[in-house]
Write a protein that holds these residues in place. Sequence first.
Motif: not given
Length: 228
Positions: A106-111, A101-102, A26-29, A19-22
């Motif tokens: 994850s919508l930050f790049p779109f924004a 939350f993830l 996501i943050f790295a991507i 769960v933590i690695l996943f």
Amino acid sequence: MDITEEQQEIKKEFQLERVILFSDAIFAIIVTIMVIDIKLPEEARNLANSEIPHEFLRLFIKLMAYAASFFLVANFWMRHLKIFSFLRDYNKGLVIFNLLFLFAVSLFPFAVSLITGSFKMHSPIFTWGVNIYIGVILSSLMTQTLLTWYMVTNKAKLCINNNNIDRILQWKAQRVNLYLVPFIGLLVLFFNYFDMQPIFSLYSAALIGVVNARLRRVYYPKIKTKSD
């Protein structure tokens, strides 16, 4: 063959680590996708000298938007790291709140692509872009607050160091977000509906930081030592 208690604990630790690695992946991507967008267009090779400064200006604005978004994403990641440092177990509810939350983060790049796609400050698309960007921040803050709330509520089952989790996560100050963030979100929708300048939305979102800082000073004052 029956699973021993030790084997069950090892299995639990392995699943929690997944769960933590996943989450970290996501943050790295997110950060990688945002930085990939910072580049000159292919047609820039054929531009005249007088047009090149304009393209570099566009690139500079993208770089500034990336820097601001990187800071925000990093702040959410650091908060996520602190929250998960208390975990000793997980359940379906925790996974669901973490995924929500993830998804929001994850919508930050779109924004970011929306606010860097137009340079006309008073254009409708820029106003929409800023408001959507603020909406992503509010969504991320709200879902992370819900994740914290779920952990604090189920701390006896999920967490270690139960007696200190409320203080370290500063939950008494943070819980106001459960009511303040939806209110600010409605204000942003109101401003966007009436095509008001995005500065109103920015001021409204900044209010959350002001209120949180004030409540932290009230509930968690710094204790001064004699050396101070």
